[in-house]
Design an enzyme around this catalytic site. Sequence first.
Site, mmCIF file in Angstrom:
data_model
loop_
_atom_site.group_PDB
_atom_site.id
_atom_site.type_symbol
_atom_site.label_atom_id
_atom_site.label_comp_id
_atom_site.label_asym_id
_atom_site.label_seq_id
_atom_site.Cartn_x
_atom_site.Cartn_y
_atom_site.Cartn_z
ATOM 1 N N HIS A 1 0.815 -1.209 0.000
ATOM 2 C CA HIS A 1 0.000 0.000 0.000
ATOM 3 C C HIS A 1 0.851 1.263 0.000
ATOM 4 C CE1 HIS A 1 -3.830 -2.137 1.687
ATOM 5 N NE2 HIS A 1 -3.390 -2.661 0.559
ATOM 6 N N SER B 1 -0.030 -0.931 -6.318
ATOM 7 C CA SER B 1 0.109 -2.189 -7.053
ATOM 8 C C SER B 1 0.663 -1.945 -8.450
ATOM 9 C CB SER B 1 -1.248 -2.892 -7.163
ATOM 10 O OG SER B 1 -1.786 -3.171 -5.903
ATOM 11 N N LYS C 1 -14.602 -7.771 -6.315
ATOM 12 C CA LYS C 1 -13.892 -8.798 -7.095
ATOM 13 C C LYS C 1 -13.231 -9.821 -6.168
ATOM 14 C CE LYS C 1 -11.801 -7.731 -10.908
ATOM 15 N NZ LYS C 1 -10.832 -7.232 -11.921
ATOM 16 N N ASP C 2 -12.704 -9.353 -5.034
ATOM 17 C CA ASP C 2 -12.103 -10.281 -4.077
ATOM 18 C C ASP C 2 -13.141 -11.223 -3.493
ATOM 19 O OD1 ASP C 2 -9.533 -9.426 -4.391
ATOM 20 O OD2 ASP C 2 -9.530 -8.070 -2.685
ATOM 21 N N GLU D 1 5.867 -33.631 -0.960
ATOM 22 C CA GLU D 1 4.612 -33.273 -1.613
ATOM 23 C C GLU D 1 4.912 -32.624 -2.964
ATOM 24 O OE1 GLU D 1 1.564 -33.736 -1.383
ATOM 25 O OE2 GLU D 1 0.903 -34.025 0.685
#
Length: 411
Positions: free
Chosen positions: A208, A212, A234-235, A278
Amino acid sequence: MGNSLSEVGADDGSGKSSSVYYYEALKYPCPPNLSIWWNMGSMLFLILGAQILTGVMLTMNYTADEQLAVVSVDYIMRDANYGWIIRSVHMGGASMFFALIYMHIARGVYFGAYLKNPHVWYSGLTLYLLSMGVGFLGYVLPWGVMSYWGLTVITNMMTVIPGGARALDWFQGGFVISTVTLKRVFVLHFLLPFVILGLSLAHVLLLHANGSSNPLGLDETNFSVPFHPYYSIKDLAGFALLLAGLVGMTFTFASLTADPLQWQPINKMKTPAVIKPEWYFLYAYAILRSIPHKAGGVFTMFAAIAGIAIFPMISGNEKFQSMKACPPARLMFVIWVANFMFLTVIGAQEPTGGWVLAGQFGTILHLSALVMIPMIKAEWEYHLYKTAEPSKEESVASDVKRFLGLRLLSN
């Protein structure tokens, strides 16, 4: 937008109004063209919360003891109320967490996020390394065949550093892996996720601070939209999609990524034919096995994992951060991603014959790509602007013509 918000609202005595706090917390400016690839960070936060919650619930029935670990896991899966759901969500969540991490890193490489926010890049790399440690420790806790031999392989890597043998004895609590070792693994696996949670908050705060990146890779500081409601909605859509996938995996393919040997009791006198971790660690394991020398293999593996740290160091001041303006870098990126999948397949195979040679080829290609991607971008942009910019003589001539033209128009 920031000035208009700061004009409204009560001052709390610190020089900032309440509207400014609201703006900084929820309305910080975002590029208006962010795609679904920018949803991975918020999805990782959701999965991390689910992993911590289910992990705390699993600890209520788990016993970190060589003789009782398998019994307690069996109790969770068979007798504890909804224990099988909690453990299946925890197992599936781990796979989804690392899948999102790899997509998050790939997005940062492709769109040049490391150019805009180097500090965010380094904090993210730290989170990735910690997550790998937590994931491996969690793989040990069921105390199956792969758990024991995987822990044996990884802990023995400590012996390649000076004083590593003494550190190994301290970590194991003796000369061999025992209940004391398992207890320490359990404590670290319980505590480190909270460290990751705290560092994740720092990661977001650093993000922040500078804003971005964006798909175009251009500076859009003066052309932005607030995070809420444009990207909060959107999140939420991404959360719904992620939860649907996690629930579907839990109830349909609960043991999709689990090795069958994890359900067999440990035999310390018999090494399995293929020792493998894994799926999300297979690429690193393939690199480790491709180098015959023990110390060389360990060094190469860590260089391959942390190699993305050099991206901000060897990059120039590109005007276009994204690879959209650089086709050669895009091609190298596709090769890098395909080679990552190739190494993942190799890591699951027995290290004999052609698989060893293939692993060495993949290792060289992986390390080369880490250096070539930022260098190709910088070189491409240098030649692009060098060709586009006129020479000094051409620039002077154009200025003279422009001046004469203006004089003629004025007359």
